[in-house]
Structures are given as C-alpha cells and as structure tokens.
Design a protein around this motif. Sequence first.
Motif, PDB file in Angstrom:
ATOM      1  N   LEU A  23      -0.230  -3.794   9.500  1.00  0.00           N
ATOM      2  CA  LEU A  23      -0.966  -2.532   9.559  1.00  0.00           C
ATOM      3  C   LEU A  23      -0.554  -1.594   8.428  1.00  0.00           C
ATOM      4  O   LEU A  23      -1.376  -0.827   7.914  1.00  0.00           O
ATOM      5  N   SER A  24       0.694  -1.668   8.023  1.00  0.00           N
ATOM      6  CA  SER A  24       1.184  -0.757   6.987  1.00  0.00           C
ATOM      7  C   SER A  24       0.549  -1.022   5.626  1.00  0.00           C
ATOM      8  O   SER A  24       0.645  -0.188   4.725  1.00  0.00           O
ATOM      9  N   THR A  25      -0.115  -2.166   5.470  1.00  0.00           N
ATOM     10  CA  THR A  25      -0.757  -2.497   4.190  1.00  0.00           C
ATOM     11  C   THR A  25      -2.275  -2.569   4.290  1.00  0.00           C
ATOM     12  O   THR A  25      -2.935  -2.848   3.285  1.00  0.00           O
ATOM     13  N   ILE A  26      -2.848  -2.339   5.476  1.00  0.00           N
ATOM     14  CA  ILE A  26      -4.290  -2.514   5.622  1.00  0.00           C
ATOM     15  C   ILE A  26      -5.065  -1.498   4.788  1.00  0.00           C
ATOM     16  O   ILE A  26      -6.134  -1.807   4.249  1.00  0.00           O
ATOM     17  N   HIS A  27      -4.563  -0.284   4.650  1.00  0.00           N
ATOM     18  CA  HIS A  27      -5.268   0.707   3.844  1.00  0.00           C
ATOM     19  C   HIS A  27      -5.381   0.244   2.392  1.00  0.00           C
ATOM     20  O   HIS A  27      -6.466   0.291   1.795  1.00  0.00           O
ATOM     21  N   SER A  28      -4.290  -0.225   1.818  1.00  0.00           N
ATOM     22  CA  SER A  28      -4.332  -0.666   0.425  1.00  0.00           C
ATOM     23  C   SER A  28      -5.184  -1.923   0.268  1.00  0.00           C
ATOM     24  O   SER A  28      -5.918  -2.063  -0.723  1.00  0.00           O
ATOM     25  N   ARG A  29      -5.141  -2.825   1.240  1.00  0.00           N
ATOM     26  CA  ARG A  29      -5.944  -4.047   1.152  1.00  0.00           C
ATOM     27  C   ARG A  29      -7.430  -3.766   1.306  1.00  0.00           C
ATOM     28  O   ARG A  29      -8.276  -4.472   0.755  1.00  0.00           O
ATOM     29  N   ALA A  30      -7.753  -2.721   2.069  1.00  0.00           N
ATOM     30  CA  ALA A  30      -9.157  -2.400   2.325  1.00  0.00           C
ATOM     31  C   ALA A  30      -9.763  -1.525   1.238  1.00  0.00           C
ATOM     32  O   ALA A  30     -10.903  -1.748   0.810  1.00  0.00           O
ATOM     33  N   PHE A  31      -9.013  -0.523   0.781  1.00  0.00           N
ATOM     34  CA  PHE A  31      -9.600   0.511  -0.069  1.00  0.00           C
ATOM     35  C   PHE A  31      -9.219   0.425  -1.553  1.00  0.00           C
ATOM     36  O   PHE A  31     -10.023   0.766  -2.414  1.00  0.00           O
ATOM     37  N   HIS A  32      -8.017   0.009  -1.850  1.00  0.00           N
ATOM     38  CA  HIS A  32      -7.578   0.034  -3.246  1.00  0.00           C
ATOM     39  C   HIS A  32      -8.455  -0.809  -4.183  1.00  0.00           C
ATOM     40  O   HIS A  32      -8.699  -0.391  -5.326  1.00  0.00           O
ATOM     41  N   PRO A  33      -8.946  -1.981  -3.753  1.00  0.00           N
ATOM     42  CA  PRO A  33      -9.774  -2.778  -4.672  1.00  0.00           C
ATOM     43  C   PRO A  33     -11.103  -2.125  -5.047  1.00  0.00           C
ATOM     44  O   PRO A  33     -11.687  -2.483  -6.078  1.00  0.00           O
ATOM     45  N   ILE A  34     -11.588  -1.188  -4.239  1.00  0.00           N
ATOM     46  CA  ILE A  34     -12.923  -0.628  -4.484  1.00  0.00           C
ATOM     47  C   ILE A  34     -12.942   0.885  -4.634  1.00  0.00           C
ATOM     48  O   ILE A  34     -13.936   1.446  -5.104  1.00  0.00           O
ATOM     49  N   HIS A  35     -11.846   1.584  -4.264  1.00  0.00           N
ATOM     50  CA  HIS A  35     -11.840   3.044  -4.319  1.00  0.00           C
ATOM     51  C   HIS A  35     -10.583   3.561  -5.029  1.00  0.00           C
ATOM     52  O   HIS A  35      -9.541   3.739  -4.394  1.00  0.00           O
ATOM     53  N   PRO A  36     -10.668   3.813  -6.324  1.00  0.00           N
ATOM     54  CA  PRO A  36      -9.511   4.369  -7.051  1.00  0.00           C
ATOM     55  C   PRO A  36      -9.010   5.671  -6.435  1.00  0.00           C
ATOM     56  O   PRO A  36      -7.814   5.989  -6.538  1.00  0.00           O
ATOM     57  N   TYR A  37      -9.904   6.435  -5.807  1.00  0.00           N
ATOM     58  CA  TYR A  37      -9.507   7.701  -5.191  1.00  0.00           C
ATOM     59  C   TYR A  37      -8.469   7.465  -4.099  1.00  0.00           C
ATOM     60  O   TYR A  37      -7.454   8.164  -4.024  1.00  0.00           O
ATOM     61  N   HIS A  38      -8.696   6.479  -3.256  1.00  0.00           N
ATOM     62  CA  HIS A  38      -7.736   6.169  -2.192  1.00  0.00           C
ATOM     63  C   HIS A  38      -6.422   5.653  -2.778  1.00  0.00           C
ATOM     64  O   HIS A  38      -5.342   5.960  -2.260  1.00  0.00           O
ATOM     65  N   LYS A  39      -6.523   4.879  -3.840  1.00  0.00           N
ATOM     66  CA  LYS A  39      -5.301   4.348  -4.466  1.00  0.00           C
ATOM     67  C   LYS A  39      -4.458   5.474  -5.027  1.00  0.00           C
ATOM     68  O   LYS A  39      -3.222   5.422  -4.983  1.00  0.00           O
ATOM     69  N   ARG A  40      -5.116   6.496  -5.546  1.00  0.00           N
ATOM     70  CA  ARG A  40      -4.389   7.655  -6.085  1.00  0.00           C
ATOM     71  C   ARG A  40      -3.743   8.465  -4.961  1.00  0.00           C
ATOM     72  O   ARG A  40      -2.598   8.910  -5.078  1.00  0.00           O
ATOM     73  N   ILE A  41      -4.460   8.663  -3.864  1.00  0.00           N
ATOM     74  CA  ILE A  41      -3.938   9.478  -2.765  1.00  0.00           C
ATOM     75  C   ILE A  41      -2.788   8.787  -2.044  1.00  0.00           C
ATOM     76  O   ILE A  41      -1.741   9.378  -1.794  1.00  0.00           O
ATOM     77  N   CYS A  42      -2.990   7.513  -1.701  1.00  0.00           N
ATOM     78  CA  CYS A  42      -1.990   6.765  -0.928  1.00  0.00           C
ATOM     79  C   CYS A  42      -1.638   5.475  -1.656  1.00  0.00           C
ATOM     80  O   CYS A  42      -2.149   4.391  -1.314  1.00  0.00           O
ATOM     81  N   PRO A  43      -0.789   5.530  -2.661  1.00  0.00           N
ATOM     82  CA  PRO A  43      -0.411   4.307  -3.384  1.00  0.00           C
ATOM     83  C   PRO A  43       0.371   3.362  -2.471  1.00  0.00           C
ATOM     84  O   PRO A  43       0.974   3.787  -1.486  1.00  0.00           O
ATOM     85  N   ASP A  44       0.320   2.097  -2.793  1.00  0.00           N
ATOM     86  CA  ASP A  44       1.016   1.099  -1.975  1.00  0.00           C
ATOM     87  C   ASP A  44       2.469   1.001  -2.439  1.00  0.00           C
ATOM     88  O   ASP A  44       2.826   0.178  -3.266  1.00  0.00           O
ATOM     89  N   THR A  45       3.295   1.869  -1.889  1.00  0.00           N
ATOM     90  CA  THR A  45       4.726   1.892  -2.210  1.00  0.00           C
ATOM     91  C   THR A  45       5.520   1.708  -0.920  1.00  0.00           C
ATOM     92  O   THR A  45       4.981   1.901   0.184  1.00  0.00           O
ATOM     93  N   PRO A  46       6.789   1.348  -1.005  1.00  0.00           N
ATOM     94  CA  PRO A  46       7.598   1.218   0.213  1.00  0.00           C
ATOM     95  C   PRO A  46       7.610   2.498   1.048  1.00  0.00           C
ATOM     96  O   PRO A  46       7.575   2.442   2.285  1.00  0.00           O
ATOM     97  N   LEU A  47       7.653   3.640   0.388  1.00  0.00           N
ATOM     98  CA  LEU A  47       7.672   4.913   1.109  1.00  0.00           C
ATOM     99  C   LEU A  47       6.369   5.142   1.870  1.00  0.00           C
ATOM    100  O   LEU A  47       6.387   5.569   3.026  1.00  0.00           O
ATOM    101  N   VAL A  48       5.250   4.840   1.240  1.00  0.00           N
ATOM    102  CA  VAL A  48       3.955   5.027   1.901  1.00  0.00           C
ATOM    103  C   VAL A  48       3.759   3.983   2.998  1.00  0.00           C
ATOM    104  O   VAL A  48       3.192   4.282   4.049  1.00  0.00           O
ATOM    105  N   ARG A  49       4.241   2.771   2.783  1.00  0.00           N
ATOM    106  CA  ARG A  49       4.147   1.759   3.845  1.00  0.00           C
ATOM    107  C   ARG A  49       4.924   2.201   5.084  1.00  0.00           C
ATOM    108  O   ARG A  49       4.467   2.018   6.216  1.00  0.00           O
ATOM    109  N   ALA A  50       6.085   2.780   4.882  1.00  0.00           N
ATOM    110  CA  ALA A  50       6.862   3.289   6.015  1.00  0.00           C
ATOM    111  C   ALA A  50       6.110   4.420   6.710  1.00  0.00           C
ATOM    112  O   ALA A  50       6.136   4.541   7.948  1.00  0.00           O
ATOM    113  N   TRP A  51       5.456   5.255   5.936  1.00  0.00           N
ATOM    114  CA  TRP A  51       4.636   6.351   6.475  1.00  0.00           C
ATOM    115  C   TRP A  51       3.500   5.800   7.328  1.00  0.00           C
ATOM    116  O   TRP A  51       3.254   6.276   8.435  1.00  0.00           O
TER     117      TRP A  51
END
Length: 213
Positions: A23-51
């Motif tokens: 679940l901690s990676t579903i946002h990046s797997r769903a949105f990062h490939p198609i929405h640069p805006y989401h990638k900018r807001i919530c980058p896939d980093t260890p800190l954000v995964r913990a969040w």
Amino acid sequence: MAKKLSPNIKILDSAGKDYLPSLSTIHSRAFHPIHPYHKRICPDTPLVRAWWSTIFNDYIESEYSYVLTAVDTTKSDFVAGVLLLAYCDFDAKTSNVFMKAGMTDDHDRAAFAAMTGGHAHERLMKGNSHLVIELFGVDHDYAGQGVGQALLGRACELAAGGGYDCFVQANAKAAKFYEKQGFEVRESSVMPGEEMYVECQMVRQAPANLHKE
C-alpha cells in the motif's frame, strides 16, 4: 461495457496490515507514470513511503472508513489498486486524513496544501454527512483490466446502501470514468504549477428514497 475482472483479482472491503508495504507504494505505481504533478507532490522516497504506511494504518484501524483493496492473489500481499472511502461529518472532522497526518520534508508542501486544502468540499456538500473518496489509484500495470471499475462500483454500492451522497476530487482526465458511475462535475480548478493539472470536484447523489439529511 464493463470489463471482466480477472479471476486472480479479489476485491476486499478492508486490507490487512500485511498489505501495508505494498500500500505504501500504490500511489507512486498508479500516478507517477502518468501524472508528473503527483510525482512532484509525493515523491517515492523512504520518508514518503513511511508516511503512506501511517495513513493506511490509520484508515485500517478507523471505524469510519473502508480501505477497498484489489489484491492479486497470484502475488503475496500485493495490492493492485486501492480506494480509500471515508465517512465525513464536518462537525466531527472525520475526513481528510492527509491533512491530519501532516507532511514530510520530502513533500512539495505548497502544492500538497493546494490540492488538499480547498473549501469546495464543504461548500458543495452543504455541511451534510456523506462519504468521500480520499484516494483512488490502480497500479499502472493493471490499467484497463477492470480493477478501477470494480473498486469504484463497490464504493458506490456502499454509499447508496447507506443513503449517502459521495464526493470525490478527481483529475480532469478521470472525470468521464466517474460520470459513468453517476458522478457529476460541480466545480473545477487548476492546481498551481507548470503541469496545469486540473481537479474536478464531483458529487454522486444517493437515491432519493435513501437520502439522509
């Protein structure tokens, strides 16, 4: 015509905590490939995964929410898609877990606040209790396989069964998808940034005979 869901995909009304790493990676797997805006807001980093793990854990433990989860039964504890559905009572402040969780140093704080801090939600729902979709994403590798239809269909069943209107803030490209399930665009806004990312505030009204004041 609805896409036939693979027999390997199972839709759950709640996820167990064994699914938190996925679940901690579903946002990046769903949105990062198609929405640069989401990638900018919530980058896939260890800190954000913990969040994300904290948010999903809170959702799993809450009696006011559903973690509708599409799991691939051929993979251990793997989440192919998720829809976070929460009961919202403005007086009780039971929705918007993202703002309650705060932000990390890795978030784009200004863009995140712009996406989650608008007032259209409360205005459009007129202060009435309702259900709100706070996150909805399908792993990009599972796009077009009926996973999103199954998750949103289940969310609409739960909302209609309880007699609740349902609110979602969706990106403009997804608006047609929601409209097929009875949502209507009430307002739209352009998020700050060079991406010109457009959010639509959409509402699905409950059947009149079930509507709760």
